[in-house]
Design a protein around this motif. Structure first.
Motif, PDB file in Angstrom:
ATOM      1  N   ARG A  95      36.569  36.119   8.231  1.00 13.51           N
ATOM      2  CA  ARG A  95      36.308  36.883   7.207  1.00 13.51           C
ATOM      3  C   ARG A  95      36.926  36.421   5.841  1.00 13.51           C
ATOM      4  O   ARG A  95      36.551  36.921   4.872  1.00 13.51           O
ATOM      5  CB  ARG A  95      37.122  38.246   7.338  1.00 13.51           C
TER       6      ARG A  95
ATOM      7  N   GLN B 133      36.036  49.253   2.139  1.00 12.10           N
ATOM      8  CA  GLN B 133      36.338  50.707   2.173  1.00 12.10           C
ATOM      9  C   GLN B 133      37.442  50.873   3.208  1.00 12.10           C
ATOM     10  O   GLN B 133      37.741  49.916   3.853  1.00 12.10           O
ATOM     11  CB  GLN B 133      35.077  51.561   2.364  1.00 12.10           C
ATOM     12  N   THR B 134      38.033  51.921   3.234  1.00 15.38           N
ATOM     13  CA  THR B 134      39.130  52.453   4.439  1.00 15.38           C
ATOM     14  C   THR B 134      38.792  53.758   4.649  1.00 15.38           C
ATOM     15  O   THR B 134      37.938  54.445   4.193  1.00 15.38           O
ATOM     16  CB  THR B 134      40.310  52.411   3.918  1.00 15.38           C
ATOM     17  N   SER B 135      38.981  54.081   5.930  1.00 14.13           N
ATOM     18  CA  SER B 135      38.472  55.320   6.725  1.00 14.13           C
ATOM     19  C   SER B 135      39.969  55.891   6.920  1.00 14.13           C
ATOM     20  O   SER B 135      40.747  55.451   7.531  1.00 14.13           O
ATOM     21  CB  SER B 135      37.644  55.229   8.013  1.00 14.13           C
TER      22      SER B 135
ATOM     23  N   ILE C 286      35.828  58.700   3.947  1.00 17.88           N
ATOM     24  CA  ILE C 286      35.738  57.096   3.455  1.00 17.88           C
ATOM     25  C   ILE C 286      36.247  57.166   1.967  1.00 17.88           C
ATOM     26  O   ILE C 286      36.057  57.839   1.167  1.00 17.88           O
ATOM     27  CB  ILE C 286      34.221  56.644   3.631  1.00 17.88           C
TER      28      ILE C 286
ATOM     29  N   SER D 228      43.896  44.219  12.559  1.00 20.03           N
ATOM     30  CA  SER D 228      42.816  44.821  12.669  1.00 20.03           C
ATOM     31  C   SER D 228      42.141  45.994  11.566  1.00 20.03           C
ATOM     32  O   SER D 228      41.244  46.087  11.276  1.00 20.03           O
ATOM     33  CB  SER D 228      42.401  45.295  13.998  1.00 20.03           C
TER      34      SER D 228
ATOM     35  N   GLN E 285      35.519  43.482   4.867  1.00 19.23           N
ATOM     36  CA  GLN E 285      34.395  43.402   5.234  1.00 19.23           C
ATOM     37  C   GLN E 285      33.694  44.262   4.527  1.00 19.23           C
ATOM     38  O   GLN E 285      32.417  44.064   3.864  1.00 19.23           O
ATOM     39  CB  GLN E 285      34.011  43.369   6.629  1.00 19.23           C
ATOM     40  N   GLU E 286      33.927  45.743   4.571  1.00 20.98           N
ATOM     41  CA  GLU E 286      33.045  46.830   4.192  1.00 20.98           C
ATOM     42  C   GLU E 286      33.710  47.479   2.708  1.00 20.98           C
ATOM     43  O   GLU E 286      32.818  48.283   2.183  1.00 20.98           O
ATOM     44  CB  GLU E 286      33.411  47.815   5.080  1.00 20.98           C
TER      45      GLU E 286
ATOM     46  N   GLU F 227      38.170  46.344   7.962  1.00 20.53           N
ATOM     47  CA  GLU F 227      37.187  47.302   7.467  1.00 20.53           C
ATOM     48  C   GLU F 227      37.291  46.890   5.946  1.00 20.53           C
ATOM     49  O   GLU F 227      36.141  46.969   5.185  1.00 20.53           O
ATOM     50  CB  GLU F 227      37.672  48.663   7.858  1.00 20.53           C
TER      51      GLU F 227
END
Length: 337
Positions: free
Chosen positions: A180, A142-144, A149, A132, A139-140, A136
């Motif tokens: 995805r 980016q990473t957090s 960000i 999981s 799909q986005e 991010e």
């Protein structure tokens, strides 16, 4: 009142010619190391031009890692390989914060996912929590990390592999994560002739761990240009309706194939499949030197786009019904424009 943006101008003949020249260089360099595997090469190029990700399934030893590393070398991009194991943590992939005793503050160390090409080897061996962590990023883009960000570089593509014959110590990919992946490609064994070429290249010293592509034949800016050009490939409204009809057919399989065969499809494809068809068919047309999509471009992608998006029933799994068989039956049932 809502307004729609004007359609982008289709690629010109000069742009198509330049795209063919760049793709030709990449394909030639790729084939200099990876013997055969034309379907794999095409799938990787389509995913690259579509800004998508690829799930590769095969037994070990069929050059999946070599293919990913070679593609990154040909376009002078950063490559990361992550060997997935049950004890792999999300921070091992996306990065973490480390306390610097000299400056008495935390500093961020980005993980290996911050690369242009990321190979997740045997992704089904990592835990669900670690799987999981890639959602991010995929799909986005980016990473957090600790609330901050961190954008991923362009181009960015994930190539995940899984071994279908070993089930011990593996975790089935959730349907949301499978969705995805733009494409799922099955990598088959090489032919007799191709396997002989592999032996000859190893014997001649032109294939092996110490042999690399002599020089990059493109750069990330070329890839980004190709990606933007692919977005301008013309898709006729009739083709778009055909794409929607194909994806809708997976949700109405019982009506099209009859109650017995149709019941094998428990859950059909999501709208991401329609988006995947649109993006991938544009890239496929561009690879063939065309500025427009044909129905054949869409049909050629049917297995790669739909095989991992159909949720088969227990009866289908028990009877070992292949998703490709159901996809072919559904495609035959949908009228072509």
């Amino acid at each position: 009142m809502t307004t729609t943006a004007p359609p982008l101008a289709p690629p010109s003949a000069e742009e198509i010619a330049r795209a063919k020249e760049i793709v030709g260089r990449i394909s030639t360099a790729f084939s200099s190391r990876v013997v055969g595997q034309e379907r794999l090469r095409t799938a990787l190029l389509i995913a690259l031009l579509s800004e998508g990700h690829v799930l590769l399934e095969s037994v070990p030893g069929l050059a999946k890692t070599l293919a990913a590393a070679t593609l990154s070398q040909t376009v002078e991009a950063k490559f990361s390989r992550i060997q997935c194991t049950p004890d792999l943590l999300p921070s091992d992939i996306i990065g973490t914060q480390v306390y610097d005793q000299r400056n008495h503050e935390f500093e961020t160390q980005l993980g290996p996912v911050h690369a242009n090409f990321v190979l997740l080897d045997e992704i089904n061996r990592s835990s669900a929590k670690t799987q999981s962590a890639m959602l991010e990023a995929m799909q986005e883009r980016q990473t957090s990390i600790a609330g901050h960000i961190h954008p991923l570089p362009r181009p960015f593509m994930v190539l995940a592999t899984q071994n279908p014959i070993e089930e011990e110590g593996t975790y089935v990919l959730p349907h949301a994560q499978m969705d995805r992946f733009l494409l799922k490609e099955i990598v088959n064994y090489p032919s007799d002739g191709e396997e002989l070429v592999v032996l000859e290249r190893i014997e001649a010293g032109t294939l092996g761990p110490d042999h690399e592509v002599t020089r990059p034949v493109a750069d990330p800016d070329d890839v980004i240009w190709l990606q933007e050009l692919a977005k301008r490939v013309y898709v006729d409204p009739a083709i778009k309706r055909y794409i929607v009809a194909l994806v809708q057919s997976t949700r109405n399989a019982s009506q099209l194939l009859g109650p017995e065969t149709g019941s094998y499809v428990e859950i059909g494809a999501s709208p991401r499949a329609s988006i995947a068809f649109l993006q991938a068919s544009r890239a496929a047309a561009l690879l063939l030197g065309r500025s427009y999509v044909t129905p054949e471009d869409v049909r050629e992608l049917r297995h790669s786009i739909l095989r991992h998006r159909l949720h088969l029933s227990f009866e289908a799994l028990a009877e070992k019904v292949q998703p490709e068989m159901l996809v072919d039956a559904l495609v035959r049932a949908v009228p072509s424009p």
